[in-house]
Design a protein around this motif. Sequence first.
Motif, PDB file in Angstrom:
ATOM      1  N   GLY A   1       0.604  -1.474   0.495  1.00 39.09           N
ATOM      2  CA  GLY A   1       0.164   0.082  -0.366  1.00 39.09           C
ATOM      3  C   GLY A   1       1.161   0.994  -0.428  1.00 39.09           C
ATOM      4  N   TYR A   2       0.341   2.546   0.568  1.00 40.52           N
ATOM      5  CA  TYR A   2       1.387   3.937   0.399  1.00 40.52           C
ATOM      6  C   TYR A   2       1.418   4.300   1.513  1.00 40.52           C
ATOM      7  CZ  TYR A   2       1.771   5.175  -4.240  1.00 40.52           C
ATOM      8  OH  TYR A   2       1.543   4.496  -5.833  1.00 40.52           O
ATOM      9  N   ASP A   3       2.012   4.571   2.530  1.00 39.13           N
ATOM     10  CA  ASP A   3       2.204   5.743   3.675  1.00 39.13           C
ATOM     11  C   ASP A   3       1.636   6.748   3.400  1.00 39.13           C
ATOM     12  OD1 ASP A   3       2.364   3.075   5.058  1.00 39.13           O
ATOM     13  OD2 ASP A   3       4.023   3.265   5.139  1.00 39.13           O
ATOM     14  N   LEU A   4       0.365   7.508   3.854  1.00 39.56           N
ATOM     15  CA  LEU A   4       0.018   8.467   3.893  1.00 39.56           C
ATOM     16  C   LEU A   4       0.690   9.648   5.570  1.00 39.56           C
ATOM     17  CD1 LEU A   4      -3.055   8.173   1.415  1.00 39.56           C
ATOM     18  CD2 LEU A   4      -0.394   8.402   0.834  1.00 39.56           C
ATOM     19  N   ALA A   5       1.795  10.427   4.830  1.00 39.28           N
ATOM     20  CA  ALA A   5       1.835  11.143   6.577  1.00 39.28           C
ATOM     21  C   ALA A   5       0.600  12.603   6.310  1.00 39.28           C
ATOM     22  CB  ALA A   5       2.659  11.014   6.683  1.00 39.28           C
ATOM     23  N   VAL A   6       0.319  13.426   6.947  1.00 32.63           N
ATOM     24  CA  VAL A   6       0.132  15.029   7.526  1.00 32.63           C
ATOM     25  C   VAL A   6       0.845  15.366   8.939  1.00 32.63           C
ATOM     26  CG1 VAL A   6      -1.693  16.378   7.213  1.00 32.63           C
ATOM     27  CG2 VAL A   6      -1.683  14.070   6.367  1.00 32.63           C
ATOM     28  N   THR A   7      -0.032  14.888   9.508  1.00 36.53           N
ATOM     29  CA  THR A   7      -0.098  15.850  10.960  1.00 36.53           C
ATOM     30  C   THR A   7      -0.769  14.135  12.285  1.00 36.53           C
ATOM     31  OG1 THR A   7      -2.119  17.279  11.007  1.00 36.53           O
ATOM     32  CG2 THR A   7       0.136  17.573  10.436  1.00 36.53           C
ATOM     33  N   ARG A   8      -0.200  14.194  12.825  1.00 30.81           N
ATOM     34  CA  ARG A   8      -0.702  13.697  14.418  1.00 30.81           C
ATOM     35  C   ARG A   8      -2.417  13.945  14.243  1.00 30.81           C
ATOM     36  NH1 ARG A   8       1.978  10.642  17.557  1.00 30.81           N
ATOM     37  NH2 ARG A   8       0.972  10.798  19.126  1.00 30.81           N
ATOM     38  N   LYS A   9      -2.840  12.494  14.706  1.00 30.15           N
ATOM     39  CA  LYS A   9      -4.200  12.261  14.426  1.00 30.15           C
ATOM     40  C   LYS A   9      -5.180  13.675  13.359  1.00 30.15           C
ATOM     41  CE  LYS A   9      -3.688  10.692  19.135  1.00 30.15           C
ATOM     42  NZ  LYS A   9      -4.306  10.556  20.723  1.00 30.15           N
ATOM     43  N   TYR A  10      -4.597  12.698  12.456  1.00 31.49           N
ATOM     44  CA  TYR A  10      -5.364  13.729  10.837  1.00 31.49           C
ATOM     45  C   TYR A  10      -6.614  13.144  10.967  1.00 31.49           C
ATOM     46  CZ  TYR A  10      -5.463  16.270   7.098  1.00 31.49           C
ATOM     47  OH  TYR A  10      -6.018  17.657   5.933  1.00 31.49           O
ATOM     48  N   PRO A  11      -7.256  13.587  11.043  1.00 27.18           N
ATOM     49  CA  PRO A  11      -9.206  13.114   9.991  1.00 27.18           C
ATOM     50  C   PRO A  11      -8.696  11.844   8.570  1.00 27.18           C
ATOM     51  CG  PRO A  11      -9.444  15.647  10.668  1.00 27.18           C
ATOM     52  CD  PRO A  11      -7.712  15.234  10.763  1.00 27.18           C
ATOM     53  N   VAL A  12      -8.982  10.726   8.949  1.00 24.72           N
ATOM     54  CA  VAL A  12      -8.861   9.906   7.822  1.00 24.72           C
ATOM     55  C   VAL A  12     -10.593   9.562   7.200  1.00 24.72           C
ATOM     56  CG1 VAL A  12      -9.113   7.508   6.807  1.00 24.72           C
ATOM     57  CG2 VAL A  12      -7.150   8.483   8.659  1.00 24.72           C
TER      58      VAL A  12
ATOM     59  N   ILE B   1     -11.819  -0.899   6.266  1.00 23.09           N
ATOM     60  CA  ILE B   1     -11.415  -1.670   5.046  1.00 23.09           C
ATOM     61  C   ILE B   1     -13.214  -0.747   4.015  1.00 23.09           C
ATOM     62  CG2 ILE B   1     -12.188  -3.875   3.397  1.00 23.09           C
ATOM     63  CD1 ILE B   1     -10.035  -4.994   5.013  1.00 23.09           C
ATOM     64  N   ILE B   2     -13.250  -0.561   3.023  1.00 26.82           N
ATOM     65  CA  ILE B   2     -14.618  -0.382   2.371  1.00 26.82           C
ATOM     66  C   ILE B   2     -14.824  -0.612   1.304  1.00 26.82           C
ATOM     67  CG2 ILE B   2     -15.755   1.478   1.965  1.00 26.82           C
ATOM     68  CD1 ILE B   2     -14.394   3.430   3.650  1.00 26.82           C
ATOM     69  N   ASP B   3     -15.536  -1.703   1.303  1.00 30.52           N
ATOM     70  CA  ASP B   3     -16.363  -1.572   0.010  1.00 30.52           C
ATOM     71  C   ASP B   3     -16.837  -1.231  -0.757  1.00 30.52           C
ATOM     72  OD1 ASP B   3     -16.844  -3.937  -2.194  1.00 30.52           O
ATOM     73  OD2 ASP B   3     -18.501  -5.448  -0.921  1.00 30.52           O
ATOM     74  N   HIS B   4     -16.443  -1.035  -2.391  1.00 32.95           N
ATOM     75  CA  HIS B   4     -17.008   0.210  -3.182  1.00 32.95           C
ATOM     76  C   HIS B   4     -17.978  -0.972  -4.386  1.00 32.95           C
ATOM     77  CE1 HIS B   4     -14.916   3.291  -1.092  1.00 32.95           C
ATOM     78  NE2 HIS B   4     -13.677   1.855  -1.642  1.00 32.95           N
TER      79      HIS B   4
ATOM     80  N   SER C   1     -12.312  -2.815  -3.091  1.00 28.85           N
ATOM     81  CA  SER C   1     -12.015  -2.250  -1.634  1.00 28.85           C
ATOM     82  C   SER C   1     -11.135  -1.523  -1.697  1.00 28.85           C
ATOM     83  CB  SER C   1     -12.228  -3.416  -1.276  1.00 28.85           C
ATOM     84  OG  SER C   1     -11.408  -4.232  -1.015  1.00 28.85           O
ATOM     85  N   THR C   2     -10.380  -0.165  -0.595  1.00 26.59           N
ATOM     86  CA  THR C   2      -9.815   0.383   0.290  1.00 26.59           C
ATOM     87  C   THR C   2      -9.653  -0.302   1.532  1.00 26.59           C
ATOM     88  OG1 THR C   2     -11.138   2.080   0.694  1.00 26.59           O
ATOM     89  CG2 THR C   2      -9.981   2.521  -2.182  1.00 26.59           C
ATOM     90  N   LEU C   3      -8.552   0.360   2.009  1.00 30.12           N
ATOM     91  CA  LEU C   3      -7.830  -0.294   3.523  1.00 30.12           C
ATOM     92  C   LEU C   3      -7.615   0.945   4.097  1.00 30.12           C
ATOM     93  CD1 LEU C   3      -6.302  -3.938   4.649  1.00 30.12           C
ATOM     94  CD2 LEU C   3      -5.212  -1.288   5.117  1.00 30.12           C
TER      95      LEU C   3
ATOM     96  N   GLY D   1      -4.257   1.007   1.209  1.00 29.06           N
ATOM     97  CA  GLY D   1      -4.676  -0.020   0.760  1.00 29.06           C
ATOM     98  C   GLY D   1      -6.150  -0.187  -0.645  1.00 29.06           C
ATOM     99  N   VAL D   2      -5.211  -0.307  -1.877  1.00 26.65           N
ATOM    100  CA  VAL D   2      -6.426  -0.253  -2.687  1.00 26.65           C
ATOM    101  C   VAL D   2      -7.007  -2.290  -3.050  1.00 26.65           C
ATOM    102  CG1 VAL D   2      -7.764  -0.105  -5.228  1.00 26.65           C
ATOM    103  CG2 VAL D   2      -6.772   1.544  -3.982  1.00 26.65           C
TER     104      VAL D   2
END
Length: 468
Positions: free
Chosen positions: A330-341, A363-366, A371-373, A411-412
Amino acid sequence: MKGIRGFFRLIILALIIAGIIYIIPQVEWYKPSIRIKLDSDYVGTNPFDIEVKDRGKGLKRVRVSLVDAHGESELISKDYPVPVKEDILHIKLDPLKLGIKDGPAEIRVQAEDRSRIKLFSGNKVTVVQKVVVDITPPRVEVLSREHYVNLGGSGLVVYKTSSDTVRSGVKVGEYFFPGYGGYFKDPEVHMAFFAYPYNVEPSEVPVIVAEDAAGNLRTTSFFFRLKKVVYRKSTINVSDDFIKSKVASLLPADSVKNMDLKELFLKVNRELRQKNEARIREIGRSSVVKEILWHGKFHQLSNSMVQANFADERTYVYGGEVIDHQYHLGYDLAVTRKYPVEAANDGVVVFAGDLGIYGNTVIIDHGFGLSTLYGHMSSIDVNLGDRVKKKQIIGKTGETGLAVGDHLHFGVYIYGVPVLPVEWWDEQWINNNIIKKIKEAEAEFGVNERVDNKEGIFLEGEESRKQS
């Protein structure tokens, strides 16, 4: 004289008693039982089993035949030199050898046991099951064109099958991605989202597989071009502090008492990782959403930077020794601590909870297997079964699981197989590789009335251009 006659009577009586003592154990009235183990009323090239049992003296012989309009064909004949209480016969039709054709028929099974009842011929039983012989594979017609796929990426193929098809999809190496009907008005038109997994050899050729109720298979190739993608490699040094503070917390306390640090790390990074990925595959394959829920390109976490890429090959070094190799899926995505997902797109929550190395995970089923994780979250704000919208807040980033620092693992997946996420963030890629194919099929076959939002997969930009 009377004494002699009495003596002979005793002899005769003794012989009768001895005969009875000998014969009675040889005689029993329990007939053999027969079970023809077919999944349907169709028989074809798919093998099936017949189970035969006898609770008395044991089996003596079994004969299986196929009876149709052209006569009777023996499938198997078996004699048992010694008593056998039960047997499983494996049956596989050879149409060329038997000269059989499609149409109604009967499977006839005859069994005889070793009882000496009925003039020593044994108990006999015959079981007949009506079937339909089908040795003709289903038909497949490929409708979509120009399938250009990245190694590790996604694709979509639209195809039409004959009405006798009960299962179809795309096979890439050992991976299978099911096709779905119901979107188009024509029930025989299917579409299959598929992956060309990062760990499959580039020489593999994807094919469409269609199977009927009798197990007959048809494989059909389609126009396909694979673009090779070179994924990064990295080396990670594992410290004692990391194992003690982070890795050990992912296992039950009583299970790590006698482990050294290297063994403990491998227990998590290898065994627990495999278990978690198997769970993700299971969730992806058990999807019940048989419609397209998403619309437009998928949303990347706002203001985020990519810190680790998809399919990075990671080499783990401990104490100067290489101890493990794993892929980052997957990808590791960073912003700031406890950022809204934010949810990447519309869908249904099919998992919300702890997932081992991924920590707090959603995990969301589209729909249709896509799906995305979202992993390593500090908190989760949705529940199993929730319907979510694109950019809806589903929790906050964190460092749960095997995370180093606060970030989101994104992840996708297609049918539980990880794919390159950046494609789904790309409006042009989605338009050329997904939307275009579906719209072309819609123009020819129409959209099923059960599909709530017929324009749902248009890109936002394209939709606004239509309205203007």
